[in-house]
Design a protein around this motif. Structure first.
Motif, short mmCIF file in Angstrom:
data_model
loop_
_atom_site.label_atom_id
_atom_site.label_comp_id
_atom_site.label_asym_id
_atom_site.label_seq_id
_atom_site.Cartn_x
_atom_site.Cartn_y
_atom_site.Cartn_z
N UNK A 1 -22.74 -4.96 25.06
CA UNK A 1 -23.92 -4.51 24.32
C UNK A 1 -24.23 -5.47 23.17
N UNK A 2 -25.49 -5.65 22.89
CA UNK A 2 -25.87 -6.54 21.80
C UNK A 2 -27.05 -5.95 21.04
N UNK A 3 -27.09 -6.26 19.74
CA UNK A 3 -28.19 -5.75 18.92
C UNK A 3 -29.40 -6.67 18.97
N UNK A 4 -29.20 -7.89 19.45
CA UNK A 4 -30.30 -8.85 19.42
C UNK A 4 -30.86 -9.10 20.81
N UNK A 5 -31.85 -8.30 21.17
CA UNK A 5 -32.58 -8.53 22.41
C UNK A 5 -34.06 -8.62 22.03
N UNK A 6 -34.84 -9.17 22.93
CA UNK A 6 -36.28 -9.34 22.64
C UNK A 6 -36.92 -7.98 22.34
N UNK B 1 -29.20 -1.06 19.73
CA UNK B 1 -30.50 -1.22 19.09
C UNK B 1 -30.74 -0.13 18.05
N UNK B 2 -30.28 1.09 18.37
CA UNK B 2 -30.43 2.21 17.43
C UNK B 2 -29.67 1.92 16.13
N UNK B 3 -28.48 1.37 16.26
CA UNK B 3 -27.68 1.08 15.07
C UNK B 3 -28.40 0.05 14.19
N UNK B 4 -28.89 -1.03 14.83
CA UNK B 4 -29.58 -2.06 14.06
C UNK B 4 -30.84 -1.50 13.39
N UNK B 5 -31.60 -0.72 14.15
CA UNK B 5 -32.85 -0.16 13.62
C UNK B 5 -32.55 0.81 12.48
N UNK B 6 -31.51 1.62 12.66
CA UNK B 6 -31.17 2.62 11.64
C UNK B 6 -30.71 1.94 10.35
N UNK B 7 -29.86 0.91 10.49
CA UNK B 7 -29.41 0.20 9.29
C UNK B 7 -30.57 -0.53 8.63
N UNK C 1 -38.98 -3.88 18.27
CA UNK C 1 -38.87 -2.55 17.63
C UNK C 1 -38.58 -2.69 16.13
N UNK C 2 -37.65 -3.58 15.81
CA UNK C 2 -37.24 -3.73 14.42
C UNK C 2 -38.35 -4.38 13.59
N UNK C 3 -39.02 -5.37 14.18
CA UNK C 3 -40.14 -6.01 13.45
C UNK C 3 -41.24 -5.00 13.15
N UNK C 4 -41.57 -4.18 14.15
CA UNK C 4 -42.61 -3.17 13.94
C UNK C 4 -42.15 -2.14 12.91
N UNK C 5 -40.89 -1.74 13.01
CA UNK C 5 -40.35 -0.77 12.05
C UNK C 5 -40.39 -1.31 10.63
N UNK D 1 -41.93 -10.22 29.50
CA UNK D 1 -42.03 -10.88 28.19
C UNK D 1 -40.87 -10.52 27.28
N UNK D 2 -40.20 -9.44 27.62
CA UNK D 2 -39.07 -9.02 26.79
C UNK D 2 -37.76 -9.09 27.58
N UNK D 3 -37.74 -10.03 28.51
CA UNK D 3 -36.54 -10.30 29.31
C UNK D 3 -35.93 -9.05 29.92
N UNK D 4 -36.78 -8.10 30.26
CA UNK D 4 -36.32 -6.83 30.86
C UNK D 4 -35.29 -6.12 30.00
N UNK D 5 -35.38 -6.30 28.70
CA UNK D 5 -34.48 -5.56 27.81
C UNK D 5 -35.18 -4.30 27.32
N UNK D 6 -34.42 -3.40 26.74
CA UNK D 6 -34.98 -2.13 26.29
C UNK D 6 -34.94 -2.02 24.76
N UNK D 7 -35.96 -1.39 24.23
CA UNK D 7 -36.07 -1.27 22.76
C UNK D 7 -35.11 -0.22 22.22
N UNK D 8 -34.81 0.77 23.04
CA UNK D 8 -33.97 1.86 22.57
C UNK D 8 -32.65 1.86 23.35
N UNK D 9 -31.61 1.37 22.70
CA UNK D 9 -30.26 1.34 23.25
C UNK D 9 -29.34 1.78 22.11
N UNK D 10 -28.10 2.16 22.41
CA UNK D 10 -27.21 2.55 21.30
C UNK D 10 -27.06 1.42 20.27
#
Lengths: 450, 213
Positions: A34-39, A225-231, A44-48, A214-223
């Motif tokens: 798992x990684x926090x840095x996906x397209x 990703x949630x940690x990075x967005x929450x922090x 998600x984080x930029x918009x947030x 365009x987002x390398x088939x990655x997902x915006x909401x993952x465990x």
């Protein structure tokens, strides 16, 4: 919807492992780390970041408007430059033309809020209602714009509802402030910021679903990703609220206490986020250290008010020591996955930005004060990436993808009267039972539970 | 009207806190707090003299929370009333299902029914002895209602769409992934029986959305 998407990588690696053929296979080895840095998470984080900063700056600007304070123009300028950044983000996804439409609508809605502020100052109920009506119309138009842009992945109806909530929260924060109910005003502010992160979560998911390549088939909401967005949410909120609390401190503003109260609540939420990974004791240590550094900022504000250069220097020295201690604490907690040196550098910037925003404010350089405030708010997203990345690297199992790679086997059966197939039943059922017995449980964020 | 209610609430709260202050202050003198209740209306009244404000404060606005850990699912239109048990992943990465063909399984690595996002409940279509719990899932039509309850709370969902996918080509992200809508997606098997793989070749997914109060 795009029903055609197929997950290629996971089943492929699974096949390879199974063909190697030896015994039990761990679920993790079948998946990517798992990684926090996906397209998609980046989006998600930029918009947030930008949407929540909009809410934050809009609320501060409206307060400045109500008070007729000297930094009103500078706060408006900061709000406008946030709109430019948001426009760039929208343009990068949907093109220049859509970006321009967005810019126009967005700027208009800020104008209606300003109308509301002015009408309140003049005690003109009719004009207030007119501003609210304009906001209501904007809500419908903007929801339609987003529904069209996202190829109806977001419905205008529920979007409009969500936008109305944004409007109500900002108006609520403003009305409560004007009424002198500062605690409620700041609670509105926290909810308004929180709401924007929810909008970012939904919007980014829809965009990624619309253009997966365009987002390398990655997902915006993952465990992860949630940690990075929450922090990112909580750390940037910390920076924003700290800037305001420091301003209130030097102004001797009536709402100083309310602003420090929400700053403490933010600290509590941050500590809980740390605790969800490292446990109660670590959360307590974190909370103590974090509160300590807020105290040094308060010392700095007091020393500035008293024009005590020595005390100012002492506060800065304490912040410097804190920076080293805190970085060492995090390095140890994350088993070296967050290097103390990187974090210390980040914290140094945080201190410089907050002190810079404050000094400029105290000296009446409001434009620079808000520039630095925006820097401070945005910088926290880098800190969140650094922290969440280290935490996820240290605990890959806890943040493993929570998505299945295949659909459930919900029909083992042939019709009951087909005796020829009975053997397949028994075999199938026993294999199934074994597999079920070995089902793997993974991390489930506490927030999902009731 | 809401403002009035809020003002009233504020007055009551203010009254309560003052009463509590009195309780604390007088506890040394009184063993039994016999006269305390009388104090409440009096203090509340004294608050009413506060001058009215031009702009009034409003209650903090939060995203409504609907959220159950599902224990039971009821779909009246197709006669389903079944226990829901939590399930996770199998070692091969597939969503697990309950062993009992009459029970349904809630994918508990995903979100709870009622939250924003996709909650998933799967059930068998049939078993060696006959019909499984979701045998008639294919008959659900848009607008049909589903009730999910847990811990004394019941949420109602409404069918918005039904789709059939080949087992290996189902859009996992759309069925299990996040969306700002509050979805509950129901899964069962459909299609021909595949002897080689011991299962049916297609999956029926019924997409349902929370009916908010």
């Amino acid at each position: 919807m795009n029903w055609k998407r197929v997950l290629v990588a996971a089943p492929l690696s699974a096949t390879l492992i199974f063909s190697a053929g030896a015994g039990a296979v761990s679920a993790e080895s079948m998946e990517h780390e798992p990684t926090v840095e996906t397209a998609a998470v980046d989006l998600r984080v930029d918009l947030g970041h930008l949407l929540s900063e909009h809410a934050f700056l809009a609320i501060e600007t409206m307060r400045n408007g109500a008070d007729g304070s000297e930094d009103f123009d500078a706060s408006v300028a900061a709000l406008n430059s946030n709109t430019e950044d948001l426009t760039a983000a929208i343009s990068s996804v949907y093109g220049e033309e859509a970006g321009q439409s967005f810019n126009e609508m967005w700027s208009n809605h800020i104008g209606y809020f300003v109308d509301y502020v002015n009408a309140t100052a003049e005690g003109d109920e009719e004009a207030k209602q007119m501003a609210l009506d304009e906001l209501s119309q904007y809500k419908e138009d903007f929801a339609q714009f987003l529904e069209t842009a996202t190829g109806e992945r977001l419905e205008a109806g529920s979007l409009a509802e969500s936008l109305q909530m944004h409007v109500d929260q900002l108006i609520g924060a403003f009305d409560s402030y004007v009424a002198g109910d500062y605690e409620t005003a700041y609670q509105h502010e926290r909810e308004a910021i929180n709401h924007m992160h929810m909008v970012a979560k939904g919007l980014s998911s829809a965009i990624v679903d619309q253009m997966p390549e365009q987002f390398n088939n990655t997902m915006a909401v993952t465990p992860a990703g949630d940690l990075r967005a929450n922090l990112g949410h909580l750390l940037s909120e910390h920076a924003g609220l700290a800037v305001i609390a420091m301003q209130n401190g030097i102004d001797g503003a009536e709402h100083f206490d309310a602003s420090t109260m929400v700053l403490s609540e933010n600290t509590g939420d941050l500590s809980a986020a740390i605790g969800s990974v490292y446990g109660e004791e670590a959360a307590q240590s974190f909370e103590n250290m974090w509160s300590e550094h807020i105290g040094y900022f308060v010392d700095y504000v007091n020393a500035t008010a008293e024009e005590n250069e020595e005390a100012k220097q002492e506060a800065l020295d304490n912040l410097s020591t804190y920076k080293e201690d805190f970085s060492a604490f995090i390095e140890t907690a994350t088993g070296g996955n967050v290097p103390a040196e990187d974090l210390a550098n980040g914290l140094q910037m945080h201190v410089e930005q907050l002190i810079g925003a404050f000094d400029n404010y105290a000296q009446g350089n409001y434009e620079e004060a808000y520039n630095q405030a925006r820097e401070a708010y945005g910088h926290m997203y880098d800190a969140a990436t650094l922290l969440s990345s280290g935490i996820v690297m240290q605990n890959p199992d806890m943040f493993a993808s929570d998505m299945p790679s295949g659909m459930p086997q919900t029909g083992l059966g042939t019709p009951a009267d087909d005796n020829n197939m009975a053997w397949a039943w028994i075999l199938g059922a026993s294999v199934f039972g074994l597999a079920g017995f070995a089902a793997i449980r993974k991390f489930k964020p506490a927030e999902n539970q009731k | 009207m809401r403002k009035l209610l809020y003002l009233l609430l504020f007055l009551i709260l203010a009254g309560c806190s003052q009463t509590m202050g009195m309780q604390n202050g007088s506890s040394d003198q009184m063993d039994n707090g016999g006269g305390q209740e009388d104090a409440q209306p009096e203090t509340a009244e004294s608050q009413e003299t506060d001058e009215p404000l031009e702009t009034s404060s409003s209650p903090v606005i939060e995203d409504p929370k609907y959220n159950v850990i599902p224990e039971k699912i009821t779909i009246e239109s197709i006669g389903v009333e079944s226990a829901v048990v939590p399930v996770g992943l199998l070692e091969n990465g597939e969503m697990a299902v309950p062993e009992d063909f009459k029970k349904t399984g809630w994918f508990d690595l995903g979100t709870n029914p009622g939250n924003r996002g996709s909650s998933v409940i799967a059930g068998h279509v049939d078993d060696p002895t006959g019909e499984g719990v979701f045998y008639n899932l294919k008959d659900l039509k848009p607008g049909d209602e589903i009730q999910v309850s847990g811990e004394g709370e019941t949420l109602t969902f409404e069918v918005v769409d039904s789709q059939v996918f080949p087992q290996d080509e189902a859009p996992i992200d759309d069925i299990f992934g996040y969306t700002s809508r509050r979805m509950l997606n129901l899964i069962t098997c459909i299609g021909d029986y595949d002897v080689e793989n011991g299962g049916r070749t297609e999956r029926l997914v019924v997409f349902t959305e929370l009916v908010e109060e």
